[in-house]
Design a protein around this motif. Structure first.
Motif, PDB file in Angstrom:
ATOM      1  N   PRO A   1      54.115 -19.126  62.028  1.00 41.76           N
ATOM      2  CA  PRO A   1      52.734 -19.081  62.515  1.00 41.76           C
ATOM      3  C   PRO A   1      51.872 -20.243  62.051  1.00 41.76           C
ATOM      4  O   PRO A   1      50.752 -20.418  62.544  1.00 41.76           O
ATOM      5  N   ASN A   2      52.366 -21.054  61.117  1.00 44.97           N
ATOM      6  CA  ASN A   2      51.584 -22.193  60.638  1.00 44.97           C
ATOM      7  C   ASN A   2      51.635 -23.385  61.592  1.00 44.97           C
ATOM      8  O   ASN A   2      50.861 -24.334  61.450  1.00 44.97           O
TER       9      ASN A   2
ATOM     10  N   LEU B   1      32.251 -19.815  77.898  1.00 48.73           N
ATOM     11  CA  LEU B   1      33.539 -19.981  77.240  1.00 48.73           C
ATOM     12  C   LEU B   1      33.462 -19.494  75.803  1.00 48.73           C
ATOM     13  O   LEU B   1      32.450 -19.665  75.132  1.00 48.73           O
ATOM     14  N   GLN B   2      34.566 -18.888  75.360  1.00 49.76           N
ATOM     15  CA  GLN B   2      34.702 -18.486  73.964  1.00 49.76           C
ATOM     16  C   GLN B   2      35.921 -19.198  73.371  1.00 49.76           C
ATOM     17  O   GLN B   2      36.785 -19.677  74.099  1.00 49.76           O
ATOM     18  N   GLU B   3      35.987 -19.251  72.049  1.00 51.31           N
ATOM     19  CA  GLU B   3      37.009 -20.010  71.319  1.00 51.31           C
ATOM     20  C   GLU B   3      37.042 -21.470  71.789  1.00 51.31           C
ATOM     21  O   GLU B   3      38.107 -22.079  71.942  1.00 51.31           O
TER      22      GLU B   3
ATOM     23  N   TYR C   1      44.131 -21.839  66.885  1.00 43.74           N
ATOM     24  CA  TYR C   1      44.667 -20.477  66.841  1.00 43.74           C
ATOM     25  C   TYR C   1      45.939 -20.314  67.669  1.00 43.74           C
ATOM     26  O   TYR C   1      46.662 -19.324  67.496  1.00 43.74           O
ATOM     27  N   LYS C   2      46.215 -21.236  68.554  1.00 44.70           N
ATOM     28  CA  LYS C   2      47.390 -21.093  69.433  1.00 44.70           C
ATOM     29  C   LYS C   2      48.666 -21.423  68.662  1.00 44.70           C
ATOM     30  O   LYS C   2      48.861 -22.553  68.207  1.00 44.70           O
ATOM     31  N   ARG C   3      49.526 -20.432  68.541  1.00 48.09           N
ATOM     32  CA  ARG C   3      50.786 -20.599  67.813  1.00 48.09           C
ATOM     33  C   ARG C   3      51.868 -21.102  68.758  1.00 48.09           C
ATOM     34  O   ARG C   3      52.051 -20.568  69.849  1.00 48.09           O
ATOM     35  N   LEU C   4      52.581 -22.115  68.322  1.00 46.46           N
ATOM     36  CA  LEU C   4      53.664 -22.677  69.130  1.00 46.46           C
ATOM     37  C   LEU C   4      55.020 -22.105  68.754  1.00 46.46           C
ATOM     38  O   LEU C   4      55.967 -22.202  69.530  1.00 46.46           O
TER      39      LEU C   4
END
Length: 443
Positions: A47-48, A79-81, A39-42
């Motif tokens: 956003p892909n 912890l989540q995610e 989910y972390k966008r660079l």
């Protein structure tokens, strides 16, 4: 933050003296949404492009997360995610936590979403007596973990009796409210947790123990989920520690910068002691659901009289019929969708609203549900004390000793631009054991 607590006298807000359990260590709990690499966008322009495509990036960030968690060495880590879909990352967390004497439990979200939950219990503080998994099977594929643990340190319930304190811990991550109509899904998720918890405690005869709920609740202190939990006797550990119990301070702290760039307070460690009074669960749920209905109607610019007319539909009568009620809920996107109120939910709400049971809602009945007053902070019907009088029992609960968010800037409502561990702050609360005097409950 696992520090010892040595017999300090505490005073409750009512002014009554409460003595903690002496010579026993505090327990600490950390909750942290660690932002799954998938989910972390660079690149915000593309956003892909995700961190999960670059091993060096996600490995280094998660190693730093583990370094901080092991440095804090909390008794409980939620912890989540957690990226359950990557075996290398899973083994890294499990191996390093095991080497530090943690017992770990992971749970993937349903439908192969890729992320999930991880709960770690430090063996120096707790033994795990039972572990349960709760699958919501809703549109967000959310899950929850329930752990029934027992302290390794015997607690003094009175001068002659020492017991192994037991606690229930829940870790979860609620649905993100992409649309206001999804509030009903988040409310239903919490209702399922509390219903499962209530059933577990009754079946196992463990009602006299504290409950700690941890996680990313994806909702603020102004929301219906917060009020629902408050009506069920839960308090926010951070807000208690910092005396932010008044809604005026709802935005004093933040814990998340979401994908829209908004900062908000969504991460909580909830505590409910066994002496906390609470409403029947179904009544609390109905009040929360009516609150969401009211919000949706007000969002459509309907005041009280207009809302009554809307619910009445085109019927040339001065009351609301069940069929008109159902149709109105459908029009505001609370029913008729896979994630909306079910037929049984709607029927239960109708039964709660139809006070006289005549099959219709007149204006006075409508006003009662429109103007519901939340009991967010019910008065305690028993005090924190170490005596045993009358028809009362003693139990061991927790007092909130301290709580902190990291990075510390978020406690002032500021999101630091140089923070890169996650898009969430981590929250740690410290609890000290305390003797509670509770009313006897019928078996």
């Amino acid at each position: 933050m696992s520090v010892s607590y040595r017999g300090t006298i505490m005073r409750t807000k009512s002014g009554k003296i409460s003595s903690p359990v002496e010579q026993e260590p505090c327990v600490s709990c950390t909750t942290f949404n660690i932002l799954a690499p998938i989910y972390k966008r660079l690149d915000q322009q593309n956003p892909n492009i995700r961190e999960s495509d670059f091993r060096a990036f996600w490995l280094a960030r998660n190693e730093r997360i583990l370094d901080w968690l092991l440095y804090e060495c909390s008794s409980i880590i939620c912890l989540q995610e957690f990226w359950v879909g990557n075996e290398e990352l899973v083994h890294m967390f499990e191996d390093r936590l095991a080497a530090a004497d943690y017992q770990t439990f992971k749970l993937a979200r349903t439908n192969n979403r890729g992320d999930g939950l991880l709960t770690a219990i430090h063996k120096d503080y707790f033994r795990v007596l039972n572990y349960r998994e709760l699958l919501f099977n809703d549109c967000g594929d959310r899950v929850a973990q329930l752990l029934h643990v027992q302290s390794v340190f015997p607690s003094s319930i009175n001068k002659n009796t020492r017991v192994q304190q037991e606690t229930i811990i829940v870790n979860t991550h609620l649905l993100f409210p992409h649309d206001s109509s999804l509030s009903v899904v988040r409310l239903h998720q919490v209702y399922q947790i509390l219903l499962y918890l209530e059933t577990y405690q009754k079946e196992n005869k463990v009602t006299h123990m504290p409950v700690i709920l941890c996680g990313d609740w994806n909702g603020s202190k102004r929301g219906h989920v917060y009020k629902f939990l408050r009506s069920q006797g839960f308090v926010s550990s951070y807000d208690i520690a910092h005396e932010y119990t008044n809604s005026v301070y709802a935005d004093k702290w933040v814990s998340h910068r979401n994908h829209r760039g908004n900062i908000c307070s969504v991460d909580f460690i909830w505590l409910r002691n066994p002496n906390k009074p609470r409403k029947p669960l179904k009544i609390s749920w109905a009040e929360a659901a009516f609150g969401i209905i009211k919000f949706q109607l007000q969002k459509a610019s309907l005041a009280e009289r207009d809302a009554f007319a809307f619910l009445r539909a085109d019927n040339n009568v001065d009351y609301i019929t069940y069929s008109a009620f159902c149709e109105a809920l459908r029009q505001v996107n609370l029913t008729g969708l896979s994630y909306g109120l079910s037929f049984q939910d709607t029927k239960d709400l109708w039964v709660q609203a139809d006070f006289d049971g005549n099959g219709v809602l007149d204006y006075e009945e409508f006003k009662r549900i429109w103007n519901y007053t939340w009991s967010e902070d019910p008065d305690d019907d028993c005090s924190l004390d170490d005596s045993n009088e009358g028809n009362e029992e003693e139990a061991i609960g927790f007092a909130v000793k301290n709580a902190a968010l990291f990075p510390r800037e978020v406690e002032k409502g500021i999101w630091p631009e140089n923070y890169s561990l996650s898009d969430h702050a981590r929250l740690t609360a410290v609890f000290s054991p305390v003797r509670l005097r509770c009313p006897q409950r019928s078996p």
